[in-house]
Design an enzyme around this catalytic site. Structure first.
Site, PDB file in Angstrom:
ATOM      1  N   GLY A 292       1.894   2.011  -2.935  1.00 15.92           N
ATOM      2  CA  GLY A 292       1.028   1.886  -4.599  1.00 15.92           C
ATOM      3  C   GLY A 292       0.333   3.457  -4.084  1.00 15.92           C
ATOM      4  O   GLY A 292       0.681   4.493  -5.013  1.00 15.92           O
ATOM      5  N   GLU A 293       0.357   4.087  -3.221  1.00 17.57           N
ATOM      6  CA  GLU A 293       0.012   5.596  -2.751  1.00 17.57           C
ATOM      7  C   GLU A 293       1.225   6.641  -2.593  1.00 17.57           C
ATOM      8  O   GLU A 293       0.943   7.738  -3.849  1.00 17.57           O
ATOM      9  CB  GLU A 293      -0.031   5.421  -0.814  1.00 17.57           C
ATOM     10  N   SER A 294       2.446   5.833  -2.683  1.00 19.63           N
ATOM     11  CA  SER A 294       3.757   7.233  -3.315  1.00 19.63           C
ATOM     12  C   SER A 294       3.466   7.297  -4.358  1.00 19.63           C
ATOM     13  O   SER A 294       3.794   8.164  -5.500  1.00 19.63           O
ATOM     14  CB  SER A 294       5.144   6.365  -3.341  1.00 19.63           C
TER      15      SER A 294
ATOM     16  N   VAL B 167       1.147  -1.334   0.038  1.00 20.82           N
ATOM     17  CA  VAL B 167       0.225  -0.065  -0.040  1.00 20.82           C
ATOM     18  C   VAL B 167       0.962   1.140  -0.043  1.00 20.82           C
ATOM     19  O   VAL B 167       0.452   1.926  -0.921  1.00 20.82           O
ATOM     20  CB  VAL B 167      -1.004   0.029   1.428  1.00 20.82           C
TER      21      VAL B 167
ATOM     22  N   SER C  57      -0.149   9.325  -4.918  1.00 22.14           N
ATOM     23  CA  SER C  57       0.003  10.249  -5.272  1.00 22.14           C
ATOM     24  C   SER C  57       0.438  11.441  -6.097  1.00 22.14           C
ATOM     25  O   SER C  57       0.702  11.897  -6.188  1.00 22.14           O
ATOM     26  CB  SER C  57      -0.239  10.360  -3.425  1.00 22.14           C
TER      27      SER C  57
END
Length: 144
Positions: free
Chosen positions: A65-67, A62, A70
């Site tokens: 993925g968020e890095s 996660v 975003s």
């Protein structure tokens, strides 16, 4: 917005490296290898990011993925706007136990006020380990 300030005119990989990914992503060993509005790629080592039984921690997927999602949303937003995550979900379908995982981020929606990205994380053999979807809200940059 002038052409030289539009997101399309920016070298995405240079922009991402200059901006930095934040302390957590750096501690986890995440490295960008490709970065455009249409496709972003980063790698992360399994070693150092495992749960007690030796599998890559679900939260590590996660974070990768968020890095990616975003940062891609912020590149799309442009220099005077800010993208902030409002929803993220992940489905883990395989466990990586060694080597490097690779996240490939592609946009599903690029709007003026919202973006949605899908990040597919694969292991060294190219097998899908996790699918992450992140929604970012785009707003004006706060005054400093």
């Amino acid at each position: 917005m002038t052409a030289e300030h539009s997101p399309a005119a920016v070298d995405g990989l240079d922009w991402a490296r200059h901006r930095g990914m934040g302390a957590l992503a750096e501690k986890m060993g995440i490295e960008f290898t490709e970065f455009t509005i249409e496709r972003s790629v980063a790698t992360m080592p399994v070693e150092g990011n495992t749960q007690p039984v030796g599998l890559l921690h679900g939260g590590a997927y996660v974070v990768l993925g968020e890095s990616l999602g975003s940062m891609a949303a912020n590149l799309h937003a442009g220099p005077t706007r800010l993208a902030v995550g409002v929803d993220i979900n992940a489905t883990h379908t395989r466990s990586a136990t060694s080597g490097i995982v690779t996240g490939v981020c592609t946009p599903l929606h690029l709007g003026r006020s919202m973006t949605v990205h899908e990040i597919v994380v694969t292991d060294d053999q190219g097998r899908r380990c996790s699918t992450i979807r992140i929604t970012n809200m785009i707003k004006d940059m706060p005054a400093r």
